[in-house]
Design an enzyme around this catalytic site. Structure first.
Site, PDB file in Angstrom:
ATOM      1  N   SER A  31       0.811  -1.226   0.000  1.00 17.22           N
ATOM      2  CA  SER A  31       0.000   0.000   0.000  1.00 17.22           C
ATOM      3  C   SER A  31       0.836   1.263   0.000  1.00 17.22           C
ATOM      4  O   SER A  31       1.580   1.511   0.945  1.00 17.22           O
ATOM      5  CB  SER A  31      -0.845   0.061   1.275  1.00 17.22           C
ATOM      6  OG  SER A  31      -2.058  -0.552   1.088  1.00 17.22           O
ATOM      7  N   HIS A  62      -3.220   0.395  -5.018  1.00 22.48           N
ATOM      8  CA  HIS A  62      -2.452  -0.713  -5.569  1.00 22.48           C
ATOM      9  C   HIS A  62      -2.602  -0.680  -7.087  1.00 22.48           C
ATOM     10  O   HIS A  62      -3.665  -0.979  -7.614  1.00 22.48           O
ATOM     11  CB  HIS A  62      -2.975  -2.053  -5.038  1.00 22.48           C
ATOM     12  CG  HIS A  62      -2.687  -2.275  -3.585  1.00 22.48           C
ATOM     13  ND1 HIS A  62      -1.750  -3.166  -3.142  1.00 22.48           N
ATOM     14  CD2 HIS A  62      -3.207  -1.697  -2.486  1.00 22.48           C
ATOM     15  CE1 HIS A  62      -1.702  -3.132  -1.825  1.00 22.48           C
ATOM     16  NE2 HIS A  62      -2.586  -2.246  -1.399  1.00 22.48           N
ATOM     17  N   HIS A  84      -4.621  -9.723  -1.969  1.00 26.59           N
ATOM     18  CA  HIS A  84      -4.919  -9.913  -0.547  1.00 26.59           C
ATOM     19  C   HIS A  84      -5.966 -11.007  -0.359  1.00 26.59           C
ATOM     20  O   HIS A  84      -6.884 -11.151  -1.169  1.00 26.59           O
ATOM     21  CB  HIS A  84      -5.451  -8.610   0.064  1.00 26.59           C
ATOM     22  CG  HIS A  84      -4.455  -7.497   0.091  1.00 26.59           C
ATOM     23  ND1 HIS A  84      -4.327  -6.606  -0.943  1.00 26.59           N
ATOM     24  CD2 HIS A  84      -3.545  -7.139   1.023  1.00 26.59           C
ATOM     25  CE1 HIS A  84      -3.373  -5.731  -0.640  1.00 26.59           C
ATOM     26  NE2 HIS A  84      -2.874  -6.035   0.539  1.00 26.59           N
ATOM     27  N   TYR A  86      -8.259 -10.931   1.849  1.00 29.12           N
ATOM     28  CA  TYR A  86      -9.578 -10.334   2.114  1.00 29.12           C
ATOM     29  C   TYR A  86     -10.325  -9.956   0.839  1.00 29.12           C
ATOM     30  O   TYR A  86     -11.527  -9.680   0.869  1.00 29.12           O
ATOM     31  CB  TYR A  86      -9.474  -9.109   3.046  1.00 29.12           C
ATOM     32  CG  TYR A  86      -8.639  -7.957   2.532  1.00 29.12           C
ATOM     33  CD1 TYR A  86      -9.084  -7.153   1.492  1.00 29.12           C
ATOM     34  CD2 TYR A  86      -7.408  -7.671   3.100  1.00 29.12           C
ATOM     35  CE1 TYR A  86      -8.316  -6.098   1.014  1.00 29.12           C
ATOM     36  CE2 TYR A  86      -6.632  -6.627   2.643  1.00 29.12           C
ATOM     37  CZ  TYR A  86      -7.089  -5.842   1.602  1.00 29.12           C
ATOM     38  OH  TYR A  86      -6.326  -4.809   1.133  1.00 29.12           O
ATOM     39  N   GLU A  87      -9.636  -9.952  -0.298  1.00 28.76           N
ATOM     40  CA  GLU A  87     -10.326  -9.693  -1.568  1.00 28.76           C
ATOM     41  C   GLU A  87     -11.136 -10.911  -2.010  1.00 28.76           C
ATOM     42  O   GLU A  87     -11.907 -10.827  -2.963  1.00 28.76           O
ATOM     43  CB  GLU A  87      -9.307  -9.336  -2.657  1.00 28.76           C
ATOM     44  CG  GLU A  87      -8.608  -8.005  -2.408  1.00 28.76           C
ATOM     45  CD  GLU A  87      -7.519  -7.740  -3.447  1.00 28.76           C
ATOM     46  OE1 GLU A  87      -7.848  -7.231  -4.521  1.00 28.76           O
ATOM     47  OE2 GLU A  87      -6.351  -8.067  -3.174  1.00 28.76           O
ATOM     48  N   ALA A 114       2.187  -1.844   4.574  1.00 29.41           N
ATOM     49  CA  ALA A 114       1.752  -0.847   5.553  1.00 29.41           C
ATOM     50  C   ALA A 114       1.230  -1.635   6.744  1.00 29.41           C
ATOM     51  O   ALA A 114       0.554  -2.640   6.567  1.00 29.41           O
ATOM     52  CB  ALA A 114       0.650   0.008   4.958  1.00 29.41           C
ATOM     53  N   MET A 212      -2.418  -6.996   7.073  1.00 24.46           N
ATOM     54  CA  MET A 212      -3.316  -7.921   6.354  1.00 24.46           C
ATOM     55  C   MET A 212      -2.652  -8.588   5.153  1.00 24.46           C
ATOM     56  O   MET A 212      -3.322  -8.968   4.197  1.00 24.46           O
ATOM     57  CB  MET A 212      -4.563  -7.158   5.888  1.00 24.46           C
ATOM     58  CG  MET A 212      -5.290  -6.401   6.983  1.00 24.46           C
ATOM     59  SD  MET A 212      -6.643  -5.418   6.332  1.00 24.46           S
ATOM     60  CE  MET A 212      -7.011  -4.361   7.747  1.00 24.46           C
ATOM     61  N   SER A 213      -1.340  -8.704   5.194  1.00 24.60           N
ATOM     62  CA  SER A 213      -0.653  -9.310   4.040  1.00 24.60           C
ATOM     63  C   SER A 213       0.591 -10.046   4.527  1.00 24.60           C
ATOM     64  O   SER A 213       0.693 -10.388   5.703  1.00 24.60           O
ATOM     65  CB  SER A 213      -0.248  -8.208   3.051  1.00 24.60           C
ATOM     66  OG  SER A 213       0.712  -7.343   3.633  1.00 24.60           O
ATOM     67  N   ASN A 236       0.247   3.843  11.249  1.00 35.16           N
ATOM     68  CA  ASN A 236      -0.656   4.309  12.314  1.00 35.16           C
ATOM     69  C   ASN A 236      -0.382   3.475  13.554  1.00 35.16           C
ATOM     70  O   ASN A 236       0.238   2.411  13.461  1.00 35.16           O
ATOM     71  CB  ASN A 236      -2.122   4.097  11.876  1.00 35.16           C
ATOM     72  CG  ASN A 236      -2.389   2.641  11.504  1.00 35.16           C
ATOM     73  OD1 ASN A 236      -2.101   2.202  10.377  1.00 35.16           O
ATOM     74  ND2 ASN A 236      -2.890   1.875  12.450  1.00 35.16           N
ATOM     75  N   HIS A 247      -8.257   4.216   6.222  1.00 34.47           N
ATOM     76  CA  HIS A 247      -7.320   3.921   5.128  1.00 34.47           C
ATOM     77  C   HIS A 247      -6.629   5.200   4.641  1.00 34.47           C
ATOM     78  O   HIS A 247      -5.471   5.155   4.218  1.00 34.47           O
ATOM     79  CB  HIS A 247      -8.066   3.222   3.988  1.00 34.47           C
ATOM     80  CG  HIS A 247      -7.178   2.779   2.876  1.00 34.47           C
ATOM     81  ND1 HIS A 247      -6.187   1.826   3.041  1.00 34.47           N
ATOM     82  CD2 HIS A 247      -7.108   3.152   1.576  1.00 34.47           C
ATOM     83  CE1 HIS A 247      -5.555   1.640   1.896  1.00 34.47           C
ATOM     84  NE2 HIS A 247      -6.088   2.439   0.982  1.00 34.47           N
TER      85      HIS A 247
HETATM   86  N1  HPA Z   1      -4.110  -2.964  11.097  1.00 29.76           N
HETATM   87  C1  HPA Z   1      -4.063  -3.813  10.055  1.00 29.76           C
HETATM   88  N2  HPA Z   1      -3.543  -3.498   8.885  1.00 29.76           N
HETATM   89  C2  HPA Z   1      -3.022  -2.269   8.743  1.00 29.76           C
HETATM   90  C3  HPA Z   1      -3.046  -1.326   9.776  1.00 29.76           C
HETATM   91  C4  HPA Z   1      -3.611  -1.703  11.033  1.00 29.76           C
HETATM   92  O1  HPA Z   1      -3.668  -0.933  12.002  1.00 29.76           O
HETATM   93  N3  HPA Z   1      -2.462  -0.188   9.309  1.00 29.76           N
HETATM   94  C5  HPA Z   1      -2.095  -0.463   8.021  1.00 29.76           C
HETATM   95  N4  HPA Z   1      -2.436  -1.705   7.679  1.00 29.76           N
END
Ligand code: HPA
Length: 271
Positions: A31, A62, A84, A86-87, A114, A212-213, A236, A247
């Site tokens: 990302s 992406h 991903h 989740y897709e 990320a 998530m990856s 974050n 996001h």
């Molecule tokens: N959680 C999961 N995936 C993420 C996060 C998060 O806080 N930040 C960026 N990708």
């Protein structure tokens, strides 16, 4: 030949026809971090949608293409964007590009993402060297019949992230004055961000960052005997550590640190 073997034969034949030659490093750019692929010299770019047996990426931020060429003097096959879980793709679909990188002769991959910071000492904008992971996705790309030609039934994950690469990345970060944290990446399925309770659990379990990856890709890399360098961009603080998550913030933070990120990867590749 197995079904996977047949598929790889078709995909690699297609890529070779497009001009993809020898590959040293596979790159998976997460990302907001895909811009590194724009710096590849003598680039051949191929949209994912054209590559036989690739899934189609749907996430904002992406771009979704393969870029082949030279970066820091190394032959790279870069994914600008990734697939991903989740897709709705299977773990096998998500990790197929890693199989392709191995089949094209790569000896190593660089995986980036990320991630949310779980470690209290992290600040958004930090980069984190991934030293290990926790697969918390509830799935595994190696479930099913094992193709012995690809790798062992029970792969060793003791050194899935290559220790020799830690030293190089840390040295480069120091030279570049980049604050490089290090730690354990815990992979969730997404697409929801975690709850504050899940983050407390993650911390208790030893995670420093969540995302998530990456974990499934690194499992397939280990299965394929590829060396791995993993870098997270802490975009974050994770749920419960700041008021809320979105996001847009993830994208903003990657924008802010992408030049540091690119320099770190390029110089580490060179070395
Ligand atoms: N959680 C999961 N995936 C993420 C996060 C998060 O806080 N930040 C960026 N990708």
């Amino acid at each position: 030949m197995t079904k996977l073997g047949e598929m790889l034969k078709e995909t690699t034949a297609f890529l070779k026809e497009k001009g993809v030659g020898e590959v040293d490093f596979g790159l998976i750019l997460g990302s907001g971090l895909g811009e590194l692929a724009d710096e590849v010299e003598d680039a051949i770019a191929i949209p994912f949608s054209e590559v036989p047996h690739f899934a189609v990426s749907t996430v904002v931020g992406h771009a979704g293409k393969l870029v082949y060429g030279t970066l820091s003097g190394k032959k790279v096959l870069a994914m600008q964007g990734r697939f991903h879980y989740y897709e709705g793709h299977s773990m096998q679909k998500v990790t197929y590009p890693v199989r392709v990188m191995a089949a094209m002769g790569a000896h190593s991959i660089v995986v980036t993402n990320a991630a949310g910071g779980v470690n209290e000492n992290f600040t958004p904008g930090n980069l984190m060297l991934i030293t290990d992971h926790i697969n918390f996705t509830g799935d595994n790309p190696l479930i099913g019949e094992n193709d012995e030609a690809m790798g062992p039934r029970f792969p060793d994950m003791s050194h899935a992230y290559t220790p020799a690469y830690f030293e190089i990345a840390k040295k480069v970060a120091k030279e570049q004055n980049v604050p490089l944290q290090e730690g354990v990446y815990m992979g969730y399925s997404g697409p929801t961000y975690e709850t504050p309770a899940e983050i407390r659990m993650s911390r208790a379990m030893g995670a420093d960052a969540v995302g998530m990856s990456t974990v499934s890709e690194v499992i397939v890399a280990a299965h394929s005997g590829l060396k791995v360098l993993g870098i997270s961009c802490i975009t974050n603080l994770a749920a419960g550590m700041q008021s809320s998550l979105n996001h847009a913030e993830v994208v903003e933070t990657t924008e802010r640190v992408k030049s540091q990120f690119k320099e770190l990867i390029k110089t580490t590749l060179a070395e």
